[in-house]
Write a protein that holds these residues in place. Structure first.
Motif, PDB file in Angstrom:
ATOM      1  N   THR A   9     -11.264   4.253   1.641  1.00 33.64           N
ATOM      2  CA  THR A   9     -10.935   3.962  -0.616  1.00 33.64           C
ATOM      3  C   THR A   9      -9.999   4.131  -0.472  1.00 33.64           C
ATOM      4  OG1 THR A   9     -12.395   5.484  -0.903  1.00 33.64           O
ATOM      5  CG2 THR A   9     -13.332   3.417  -0.385  1.00 33.64           C
TER       6      THR A   9
ATOM      7  N   ASN B 217     -12.334   5.854  -5.861  1.00 33.65           N
ATOM      8  CA  ASN B 217     -12.938   4.069  -4.459  1.00 33.65           C
ATOM      9  C   ASN B 217     -12.869   3.115  -5.114  1.00 33.65           C
ATOM     10  OD1 ASN B 217     -14.470   5.859  -2.700  1.00 33.65           O
ATOM     11  ND2 ASN B 217     -15.974   6.005  -4.723  1.00 33.65           N
TER      12      ASN B 217
ATOM     13  N   ALA C  87     -10.554  -0.119  -1.645  1.00 34.04           N
ATOM     14  CA  ALA C  87     -11.433  -0.089  -0.391  1.00 34.04           C
ATOM     15  C   ALA C  87     -11.035  -1.281   0.841  1.00 34.04           C
ATOM     16  CB  ALA C  87     -12.778  -0.752  -0.348  1.00 34.04           C
TER      17      ALA C  87
END
Length: 151
Positions: free
Chosen positions: A91, A142, A145
């Motif tokens: 991520t 995150n 990804a």
């Protein structure tokens, strides 16, 4: 028994115990718990092939492998992950962060073997803050990804 093993790697990986056990605010950040049949392990410090033995996959959350201040510290761990030949979930904090990481990985290991190409992560944090490197950019944990079949 264990049917699947996932290894989390990085300085922010919550510990599953041992010498690097998470101690700050354990009530807010408990050690990961895995359902039956899944083994979770973590490495906060650089890891080697032995520490990845038996891992079916590796997760790198916002690793910064292409960041100038962090890149050199990732070399032994990335080489161990490559040697393990397992899928990698990676991520990033933003598009720019992800591209910097992807460029660094491509320079070191060649073209990416994507199982899931780089994309927005629907499970990203909703908390956003200005990028310390570029205040015109907002980052989220995150935010992006991708999954490599292997490095």
């Amino acid at each position: 028994g264990v049917e699947w093993s996932l290894h989390f790697v990085g300085p922010e990986a919550a510990s599953t115990g041992g010498a690097d056990a998470w101690t700050a605010w354990p009530e807010l950040y408990p050690a990961p718990k895995a359902p039956a049949g899944i083994r979770l392990t973590t490495s906060r410090a650089p890891c080697d092939a032995a520490s990845l033995a038996g891992a079916d996959a590796v997760a790198l959350f916002n690793p910064g492998v292409g960041h100038p201040a962090l890149a050199d510290g990732w070399t032994p761990t990335l080489d161990a992950i490559r040697d393990a030949g397992v899928p990698v979930l990676a991520t990033a904090l933003s598009d720019a962060d992800q591209q910097r990481d992807l460029d660094a990985l491509a320079a070191r290991y060649g073209p990416a073997d994507f199982v899931v190409p780089p994309e927005d992560n629907p499970f990203a944090s909703r908390d956003a803050w200005p990028d310390p490197e570029d205040s015109s950019c907002v980052v989220r944990a995150n935010a992006r990804a991708c999954v490599f079949g292997r490095l």
